[in-house]
Design a protein around this motif. Structure first.
Motif, PDB file in Angstrom:
ATOM      1  N   ARG A  59       9.418  -8.616   9.437  1.00  0.00           N
ATOM      2  CA  ARG A  59       8.718  -7.708  10.350  1.00  0.00           C
ATOM      3  C   ARG A  59       9.537  -7.421  11.610  1.00  0.00           C
ATOM      4  O   ARG A  59       9.683  -6.272  12.031  1.00  0.00           O
ATOM      5  CB  ARG A  59       7.362  -8.328  10.719  1.00  0.00           C
ATOM      6  CG  ARG A  59       6.594  -7.608  11.802  1.00  0.00           C
ATOM      7  CD  ARG A  59       5.317  -8.361  12.173  1.00  0.00           C
ATOM      8  NE  ARG A  59       5.532  -9.755  12.527  1.00  0.00           N
ATOM      9  CZ  ARG A  59       5.923 -10.179  13.726  1.00  0.00           C
ATOM     10  NH1 ARG A  59       6.127  -9.329  14.702  1.00  0.00           N
ATOM     11  NH2 ARG A  59       6.089 -11.475  13.961  1.00  0.00           N
ATOM     12  N   GLU A  86       4.294   1.993   8.848  1.00  0.00           N
ATOM     13  CA  GLU A  86       4.591   3.396   8.555  1.00  0.00           C
ATOM     14  C   GLU A  86       6.057   3.550   8.178  1.00  0.00           C
ATOM     15  O   GLU A  86       6.944   3.082   8.888  1.00  0.00           O
ATOM     16  CB  GLU A  86       4.280   4.245   9.794  1.00  0.00           C
ATOM     17  CG  GLU A  86       4.523   5.717   9.581  1.00  0.00           C
ATOM     18  CD  GLU A  86       4.343   6.535  10.849  1.00  0.00           C
ATOM     19  OE1 GLU A  86       4.885   7.644  10.873  1.00  0.00           O
ATOM     20  OE2 GLU A  86       3.685   6.059  11.804  1.00  0.00           O
ATOM     21  N   HIS A 105       6.900  -0.926   0.939  1.00  0.00           N
ATOM     22  CA  HIS A 105       6.019  -2.001   0.494  1.00  0.00           C
ATOM     23  C   HIS A 105       5.946  -3.084   1.569  1.00  0.00           C
ATOM     24  O   HIS A 105       6.926  -3.341   2.261  1.00  0.00           O
ATOM     25  CB  HIS A 105       6.546  -2.603  -0.820  1.00  0.00           C
ATOM     26  CG  HIS A 105       5.639  -3.626  -1.428  1.00  0.00           C
ATOM     27  ND1 HIS A 105       4.412  -3.318  -1.959  1.00  0.00           N
ATOM     28  CD2 HIS A 105       5.774  -4.966  -1.579  1.00  0.00           C
ATOM     29  CE1 HIS A 105       3.834  -4.428  -2.412  1.00  0.00           C
ATOM     30  NE2 HIS A 105       4.642  -5.437  -2.193  1.00  0.00           N
ATOM     31  N   LEU A 106       4.782  -3.700   1.682  1.00  0.00           N
ATOM     32  CA  LEU A 106       4.590  -4.862   2.540  1.00  0.00           C
ATOM     33  C   LEU A 106       4.317  -6.044   1.624  1.00  0.00           C
ATOM     34  O   LEU A 106       3.403  -5.983   0.794  1.00  0.00           O
ATOM     35  CB  LEU A 106       3.401  -4.653   3.485  1.00  0.00           C
ATOM     36  CG  LEU A 106       2.934  -5.899   4.266  1.00  0.00           C
ATOM     37  CD1 LEU A 106       4.006  -6.370   5.243  1.00  0.00           C
ATOM     38  CD2 LEU A 106       1.628  -5.611   5.000  1.00  0.00           C
ATOM     39  N   LEU A 130       1.103  -9.031   9.311  1.00  0.00           N
ATOM     40  CA  LEU A 130       0.701  -7.629   9.154  1.00  0.00           C
ATOM     41  C   LEU A 130      -0.286  -7.502   7.999  1.00  0.00           C
ATOM     42  O   LEU A 130      -0.107  -8.110   6.948  1.00  0.00           O
ATOM     43  CB  LEU A 130       1.913  -6.741   8.879  1.00  0.00           C
ATOM     44  CG  LEU A 130       2.922  -6.544  10.006  1.00  0.00           C
ATOM     45  CD1 LEU A 130       4.097  -5.694   9.525  1.00  0.00           C
ATOM     46  CD2 LEU A 130       2.266  -5.882  11.214  1.00  0.00           C
ATOM     47  N   GLN A 131      -1.310  -6.701   8.204  1.00  0.00           N
ATOM     48  CA  GLN A 131      -2.306  -6.465   7.159  1.00  0.00           C
ATOM     49  C   GLN A 131      -2.043  -5.164   6.410  1.00  0.00           C
ATOM     50  O   GLN A 131      -2.444  -5.008   5.266  1.00  0.00           O
ATOM     51  CB  GLN A 131      -3.721  -6.442   7.762  1.00  0.00           C
ATOM     52  CG  GLN A 131      -4.118  -7.753   8.413  1.00  0.00           C
ATOM     53  CD  GLN A 131      -3.970  -8.951   7.474  1.00  0.00           C
ATOM     54  OE1 GLN A 131      -4.473  -8.936   6.350  1.00  0.00           O
ATOM     55  NE2 GLN A 131      -3.249  -9.980   7.914  1.00  0.00           N
ATOM     56  N   GLU A 132      -1.369  -4.221   7.090  1.00  0.00           N
ATOM     57  CA  GLU A 132      -1.078  -2.929   6.470  1.00  0.00           C
ATOM     58  C   GLU A 132       0.418  -2.676   6.478  1.00  0.00           C
ATOM     59  O   GLU A 132       1.125  -3.093   7.388  1.00  0.00           O
ATOM     60  CB  GLU A 132      -1.780  -1.806   7.245  1.00  0.00           C
ATOM     61  CG  GLU A 132      -3.281  -1.860   7.129  1.00  0.00           C
ATOM     62  CD  GLU A 132      -3.945  -0.687   7.835  1.00  0.00           C
ATOM     63  OE1 GLU A 132      -3.266   0.340   8.083  1.00  0.00           O
ATOM     64  OE2 GLU A 132      -5.141  -0.805   8.138  1.00  0.00           O
ATOM     65  N   ARG A 133       0.856  -1.963   5.459  1.00  0.00           N
ATOM     66  CA  ARG A 133       2.263  -1.591   5.333  1.00  0.00           C
ATOM     67  C   ARG A 133       2.668  -0.766   6.553  1.00  0.00           C
ATOM     68  O   ARG A 133       2.001   0.204   6.903  1.00  0.00           O
ATOM     69  CB  ARG A 133       2.431  -0.785   4.041  1.00  0.00           C
ATOM     70  CG  ARG A 133       3.802  -0.264   3.779  1.00  0.00           C
ATOM     71  CD  ARG A 133       3.886   0.387   2.394  1.00  0.00           C
ATOM     72  NE  ARG A 133       2.889   1.411   2.155  1.00  0.00           N
ATOM     73  CZ  ARG A 133       3.024   2.706   2.471  1.00  0.00           C
ATOM     74  NH1 ARG A 133       4.140   3.122   3.042  1.00  0.00           N
ATOM     75  NH2 ARG A 133       2.074   3.568   2.208  1.00  0.00           N
ATOM     76  N   HIS A 145       3.763 -10.367   1.514  1.00  0.00           N
ATOM     77  CA  HIS A 145       3.405 -11.469   2.403  1.00  0.00           C
ATOM     78  C   HIS A 145       4.326 -12.673   2.251  1.00  0.00           C
ATOM     79  O   HIS A 145       4.300 -13.578   3.076  1.00  0.00           O
ATOM     80  CB  HIS A 145       1.935 -11.838   2.217  1.00  0.00           C
ATOM     81  CG  HIS A 145       1.041 -10.702   2.633  1.00  0.00           C
ATOM     82  ND1 HIS A 145       0.865 -10.339   3.952  1.00  0.00           N
ATOM     83  CD2 HIS A 145       0.336  -9.815   1.903  1.00  0.00           C
ATOM     84  CE1 HIS A 145       0.071  -9.290   4.011  1.00  0.00           C
ATOM     85  NE2 HIS A 145      -0.266  -8.940   2.788  1.00  0.00           N
TER      86      HIS A 145
END
Length: 186
Positions: free
Chosen positions: A53, A83, A87-88, A78-81, A90
């Protein structure tokens, strides 16, 4: 099994960053980074870059996502990918699983880890780590982020026809490209 390469630049103390930025400005070293992380044998495919991140947000917004690469961000918080990211994930294993899934592996040729320190460490300790492209910046800089210690006896220094072997110099700062390949385990 997926083969992962690490791409990093570190100074004499193995420092890689300071206050969320690179401690040096080396245009040609950055061009090398871009070439290594975008070059593919198959023009139909792209490389994937995995980063933490903090590394993602250290890239100027105008340059995110890194062009011509699949950008994967690792974060437990982070909970959301973010912008622009593709891809995110964990954790590192999730990122590898996503990149090597049948729908993805058609598009991705190489997987490269580009920082930061924790992500390098996890990747290096994984069975996927295959190569380390490490630019040795032959000078001292103030750093607060460091490349993890790695057991160089587990790797061999190799020559790569696409990687200059001699010492480079830019802005009075000498540096040398090193390519380490993990030794075969018997």
């Amino acid at each position: 099994m997926a083969k992962v390469s690490l791409v990093a630049a570190a100074c004499n103390s193995m420092g890689i960053g300071y206050k969320g930025d690179l401690p040096w400005r080396l245009k040609n070293e950055m061009k090398f980074f871009n070439r290594i992380t975008t070059r593919t044998q198959n023009s139909e495919k792209r490389n994937a870059v995995i980063m933490g991140r903090k590394t993602w947000f250290s890239i100027p917004k105008a340059h995110r996502p890194l062009p011509n690469r699949v950008n994967v961000v690792l974060s437990r918080s982070l909970q959301e990918r973010p912008e622009g990211a593709h891809h995110l994930a964990h954790d590192f294993e999730e990122a590898i699983h996503w990149l090597t899934s049948p729908s993805r592996c058609e598009d991705v040729e190489n997987i490269m880890v580009i920082g930061g320190s924790d992500v390098y460490k996890v990747a290096m300790d994984s069975p996927y780590c295959h190569k380390v492209y490490l630019t040795r910046v032959l000078q001292d800089f103030d750093c607060d982020t460091f490349f993890p210690m790695f057991d160089e006896s587990q790797y061999e220094l190799i020559s790569d026809p696409d990687v200059p072997g001699e010492i480079q110099e830019e802005n009075g700062i000498p540096y040398k490209f090193h390519v380490y390949q993990k030794k075969q385990q018997h």
